[in-house]
Scaffold this motif. Structure first.
Motif, mmCIF file in Angstrom:
data_model
loop_
_atom_site.group_PDB
_atom_site.id
_atom_site.type_symbol
_atom_site.label_atom_id
_atom_site.label_comp_id
_atom_site.label_asym_id
_atom_site.label_seq_id
_atom_site.Cartn_x
_atom_site.Cartn_y
_atom_site.Cartn_z
ATOM 1 N N CYS A 227 0.850 -1.100 -0.117
ATOM 2 C CA CYS A 227 0.106 -0.061 -0.055
ATOM 3 C C CYS A 227 0.568 1.103 0.049
ATOM 4 O O CYS A 227 1.572 1.548 0.859
ATOM 5 N N LEU A 228 0.828 1.835 -0.958
ATOM 6 C CA LEU A 228 1.733 3.207 -1.025
ATOM 7 C C LEU A 228 1.067 4.401 -0.752
ATOM 8 O O LEU A 228 1.563 5.431 -0.333
ATOM 9 N N TYR A 229 -0.276 4.537 -0.807
ATOM 10 C CA TYR A 229 -1.179 5.497 -0.323
ATOM 11 C C TYR A 229 -2.532 5.163 -0.164
ATOM 12 O O TYR A 229 -3.162 4.282 -0.667
ATOM 13 N N GLY A 230 -2.900 5.675 1.199
ATOM 14 C CA GLY A 230 -4.244 5.288 1.695
ATOM 15 C C GLY A 230 -4.203 4.025 2.554
ATOM 16 O O GLY A 230 -3.446 3.570 2.996
ATOM 17 N N ARG A 231 -5.558 3.216 2.347
ATOM 18 C CA ARG A 231 -5.481 1.912 2.923
ATOM 19 C C ARG A 231 -6.254 0.909 2.459
ATOM 20 O O ARG A 231 -7.417 1.499 1.547
ATOM 21 N N VAL A 232 -6.040 -0.155 2.409
ATOM 22 C CA VAL A 232 -6.897 -1.438 1.733
ATOM 23 C C VAL A 232 -7.085 -2.237 2.762
ATOM 24 O O VAL A 232 -6.346 -2.777 3.659
ATOM 25 N N GLU A 233 -8.125 -3.344 2.665
ATOM 26 C CA GLU A 233 -8.392 -4.370 3.399
ATOM 27 C C GLU A 233 -8.449 -5.734 2.616
ATOM 28 O O GLU A 233 -9.158 -5.704 1.379
ATOM 29 N N VAL A 234 -7.977 -6.808 3.224
ATOM 30 C CA VAL A 234 -7.943 -8.077 2.678
ATOM 31 C C VAL A 234 -8.352 -9.181 3.583
ATOM 32 O O VAL A 234 -7.619 -9.278 4.659
ATOM 33 N N MET A 235 -9.394 -9.573 3.409
ATOM 34 C CA MET A 235 -9.923 -10.973 4.402
ATOM 35 C C MET A 235 -9.763 -10.469 5.804
ATOM 36 O O MET A 235 -9.553 -10.938 6.861
ATOM 37 N N PHE B 1 -14.514 -18.055 8.708
ATOM 38 C CA PHE B 1 -14.782 -17.194 9.839
ATOM 39 C C PHE B 1 -13.449 -17.089 10.594
ATOM 40 O O PHE B 1 -13.295 -15.659 11.038
ATOM 41 N N ILE B 2 -12.860 -18.039 10.990
ATOM 42 C CA ILE B 2 -11.509 -18.169 11.901
ATOM 43 C C ILE B 2 -10.414 -17.105 11.151
ATOM 44 O O ILE B 2 -9.929 -16.117 11.921
ATOM 45 N N ARG B 3 -10.190 -17.240 9.746
ATOM 46 C CA ARG B 3 -9.377 -16.605 9.242
ATOM 47 C C ARG B 3 -9.828 -15.052 9.734
ATOM 48 O O ARG B 3 -8.931 -14.028 9.676
ATOM 49 N N LEU B 4 -10.976 -14.830 8.982
ATOM 50 C CA LEU B 4 -11.251 -13.423 9.208
ATOM 51 C C LEU B 4 -11.307 -12.940 10.641
ATOM 52 O O LEU B 4 -10.747 -11.550 10.870
ATOM 53 N N LEU B 5 -11.776 -13.755 11.695
ATOM 54 C CA LEU B 5 -11.431 -13.236 13.060
ATOM 55 C C LEU B 5 -10.178 -12.952 13.554
ATOM 56 O O LEU B 5 -9.676 -12.230 13.984
ATOM 57 N N ILE B 6 -8.998 -13.855 13.163
ATOM 58 C CA ILE B 6 -7.746 -13.828 13.423
ATOM 59 C C ILE B 6 -7.401 -12.494 12.537
ATOM 60 O O ILE B 6 -6.449 -11.596 13.418
ATOM 61 N N ASN B 7 -7.297 -12.115 11.446
ATOM 62 C CA ASN B 7 -7.084 -11.027 10.677
ATOM 63 C C ASN B 7 -7.782 -9.837 11.447
ATOM 64 O O ASN B 7 -6.679 -8.682 11.415
ATOM 65 N N THR B 8 -8.779 -9.802 11.847
ATOM 66 C CA THR B 8 -9.400 -8.466 12.563
ATOM 67 C C THR B 8 -8.656 -8.480 13.644
ATOM 68 O O THR B 8 -8.484 -6.968 13.982
ATOM 69 N N LEU B 9 -8.362 -9.418 14.416
ATOM 70 C CA LEU B 9 -7.906 -9.056 15.721
ATOM 71 C C LEU B 9 -6.482 -8.648 15.726
ATOM 72 O O LEU B 9 -5.949 -7.749 16.431
#
Length: 723
Positions: free
Chosen positions: A190-198, A359-367
């Motif tokens: 990410c060069l500028y701003g923010r992005v979200e993946v999983m 769901f677990i991958r999403l939860l781990i990444n969010t945490l």
């Protein structure tokens, strides 16, 4: 009738001329210039050099589709381009990003809305000259183009993506809430701003992350989150950032797309020992290409295809999370961030193919957006996350999970090799293994713990779930289901007061007092019900690479890929690797899943996968090999391939990626029901005669010579005659 139609036509023409005159009056100077610039862009689209099929790291099928696509583009006139005909300034985005940011009628992505009433038209007329030039001296009245949020696909990719100075990288500009769903693999920065993946947020200034989106799992989606709330000089800053990656012409095109809520990402090709090892097998060469069901939705001939990425159209849904799923994630994350007594322990359960692992991958990444690490207790023998199948483990996750399990195989802190895909044959050893792992976790840790469970939620499987909730200090139970109903009773605190476990009985008292003296289960916990709504929920995938046995094979291949050299080069088959020589008097050999005569033990273990374990007692020999009479519960540090056995010299020849310093502690080799993938043995180049470990002199006509198949459709004797 003709006279009436003629009068109507005259009135319509007068109205159009009047409107056109007003527009020309307000934007007399900028309209002509904007029109010329627009058509200049259209001409550049027609002259854009297409990516050659040789640059596309994809399958022959996709290369053929690209050729057909290019031929069709040459034959067909560009009629669709007429839809994007030059807009007048009143229709176009007249306001510059700097002036539009302070207006109350700006949209969510920072694009200003155009005025419709007379007051705003007069206001634009007064500021016509001042708004044509941005604060940094760049003209913006005709440069800024409105981009709507949604899926980034088709022609938009040609406008928002540019190839870098090096042909193997690209830069992509995304507006807030825009998404790009893709197949393939890449490295994102990410060069500028923010992005979200999983669920994981990648901010500018952070390091690069690898993304894996194979055909075996749901495609990944990159979503732009925009910038922070503070005001910044977006054009100048973005231009300075892009200077290191793009030529002047490409940089000028992309800068026009940048607003204060844009995100800019750098995409590089991804080549690792894992990807090289998997692509060496014929049946896995198309693993990172779109499956047959997605070929018609693949967006071809874009600046991203040469990197190993193939964007997908909006007909492919990507990862779909239900409202209940988002609410559960929010509840758990808020609980972990809040003042909770001790650490949060989240147990995730549900039937097979309901989305527990996702769901677990999403939860781990969010945490991981809020904490440095997350503990993970593996309780699913068939679909493990960080190890080959047949393992129970306790791991500390510090990096986001941006791919399926076979892309992030790691060495857990503690692991026990169970040796089977299911625990049906020995439920006691399964529970004892999980409790042993939990005891090894320092109780002073305050990081959250996530517990994965099996998809076996009926009969004894459900009783095991009840025991786990009582044995472990669970604070949250996330129960996944589909179809508006639960496929097993809801594991609420009220239900658990009267539920029957495999080891426990109501009231909630564990069977082992020594365990509960220091690990009291909580009196209550939060129960969250999640309804999965993705396509194909509750059913095993039928496409190539999507079956559960294929997932287990990929995880094992991912582990064995660590045997390859990290340096670029050809893949080395098993027979070219140098093995360790282990005396058979220094390590014990055991079989876990069945009974094998000692005289047949070496035949069973040769060319097989073995667990490298550490027995508590010292192995002693009376001058010959040491054989275990029964399975034992002991720590496992990794896996190896028993390449050969030299009975004359008393040596085992072992291939393993485990570090030699850890390997010195190993004194036991355990053989389980987890077998090597057949492609490991059948794909061994360099042999003109018969390959090692493979023979054609074998008859399947003999009784017991073929694979043992279990038919589960037979009725139990106790149910015969019962209607």
């Amino acid at each position: 009738v003709l006279e009436h139609r003629f009068r109507t036509f005259i009135c319509l023409c007068t109205t159009l001329l009047h409107v056109d005159y007003k527009i020309m009056k307000v934007n007399k100077n900028t309209q002509i210039k904007g029109k010329a610039q627009k058509w200049k862009d259209v001409r550049s689209k027609r002259c854009r050099s297409s990516i050659k099929p040789s640059e596309l790291n994809s399958s022959p099928v996709i290369v053929k589709m690209i050729k057909e696509h290019q031929v069709s583009v040459k034959k067909k006139p560009s009629v669709k381009r007429l839809k994007n005909k030059p807009k007048t300034v009143s229709e176009n985005k007249k306001n510059s990003p700097g002036s539009g940011f302070n207006k109350p009628d700006s949209q969510a992505n920072g694009c200003s809305t155009f005025a419709l009433d007379d007051e705003k038209e007069d206001f634009q007329d007064c500021r016509e000259g001042s708004e044509s030039v941005h604060a940094n001296g760049m003209e913006t009245s005709e440069d800024t183009e409105e981009v709507q949020a949604g899926r980034l696909e088709g022609e938009a990719l040609h406008h928002c993506a540019q190839r870098g100075n090096q042909q193997n990288r690209a830069v992509l500009v995304m507006q807030k809430n825009q998404t790009m769903c893709f197949r393939g693999k890449c490295i994102v920065t990410c060069l500028y701003g923010r992005v979200e993946v999983m669920g994981f947020t990648i901010d500018e200034g952070q390091r690069s992350y690898p993304l894996f989106s194979p055909a075996s799992h749901c495609p990944l989606t990159i979503r732009a989150l925009g910038n922070s709330d503070y005001i910044r000089d977006d054009r100048t800053e973005a231009s300075n950032i892009l200077q290191d990656y793009l030529s002047q012409a490409s940089r000028k095109k992309l800068v026009k797309k940048v607003t204060q809520t844009s995100s800019i990402i750098l995409l590089d090709p991804l080549e690792t020992p894992l990807t090289r090892f998997l692509s060496s097998f014929t049946h896995l060469s198309e693993l990172f290409s779109p499956p047959a069901s997605e070929l018609m939705s693949a967006v071809l001939d874009t600046p991203l295809n040469g990197l190993g990425m193939i964007p997908l159209g909006s007909t492919i849904e990507g990862l779909k999370t239900s409202r209940s799923c988002r609410d559960a994630l929010s509840t758990v994350v808020n609980a972990c961030r809040g003042d909770i007594d001790g650490c949060a322990v989240i147990l995730v359960c549900g039937i097979k193919n309901v989305g527990k692992s996702t769901f677990i991958r999403l939860l781990i990444n969010t945490l991981l957006n809020h904490t440095s690490s997350v503990d993970y207790l593996e309780g699913d023998l068939g679909q493990t996350e960080f190890t080959p199948a047949g393992c129970l483990s306790l791991a500390t996750v510090k990096e986001p999970l941006l791919g399926p399990p076979f892309t992030h195989q790691l060495a857990p802190e503690h692991m026990i090799y169970y040796g089977q895909h299911s625990c049906e044959t020995d439920l006691d050893r399964y529970l004892e293994s999980l409790k042993s792992l939990w005891r090894r976790r320092p109780q002073s840790r305050e990081m959250p713990v996530i517990i994965n469970t099996m998809g076996w939620v009926k009969g004894f499987g459900f009783q095991l779930l009840v025991d786990l909730i009582r044995f472990l200090p669970v604070t949250h139970v996330v129960q996944l289901s589909h179809g508006g109903t639960t496929q097993c009773p809801s594991l609420t605190p009220e239900f658990l007061r009267t539920a029957q476990g495999y080891h426990t009985r109501p009231p909630t008292q564990t069977a082992l007092n020594e365990f509960t003296e220091t690990h009291y289960p909580p009196r209550t916990y939060t129960h969250l019900n999640v309804q999965s709504e993705f396509q194909g929920v509750g059913r095993q995938g039928t496409a190539t690479h999507q079956r559960s046995n294929e997932h287990r094979e990929l995880s094992l291949l991912g582990y064995l890929s660590q045997l390859q050299s990290p340096d670029p080069g050809p893949v080395r088959p098993l027979h070219t690797l140098t093995p360790y020589q282990v005396p058979n008097t220094a390590v014990a050999l055991g079989v876990m899943h069945c009974e094998v005569a000692p005289s047949h033990m070496f035949y069973a273990a040769n060319a097989s996968l073995v667990g490298l374990c550490c027995l508590a007692e010292k192995v002693t020999s009376k001058g010959g090999p040491v054989v275990l009479s029964q399975a034992t519960l002991c720590p496992c540090v990794g896996f190896g391939v028993l390449r050969g056995i030299d009975m004359a010299r008393g040596l085992y020849f072992l291939l393993t990626p485990v570090d030699p310093s850890i390997l010195r502690k190993v004194n036991c080799l355990l053989l389980g029901a987890i077998s090597l993938p057949s492609c490991i043995l059948t794909t061994q180049p360099g042999f003109e005669s018969e390959m090692p470990y493979v023979t054609a002199d074998y008859s399947f006509d003999l009784t017991g010579a073929g694979k043992l198949r279990v038919f589960k459709g037979l009725m139990r004797p106790s149910l015969m005659g019962v209607q």
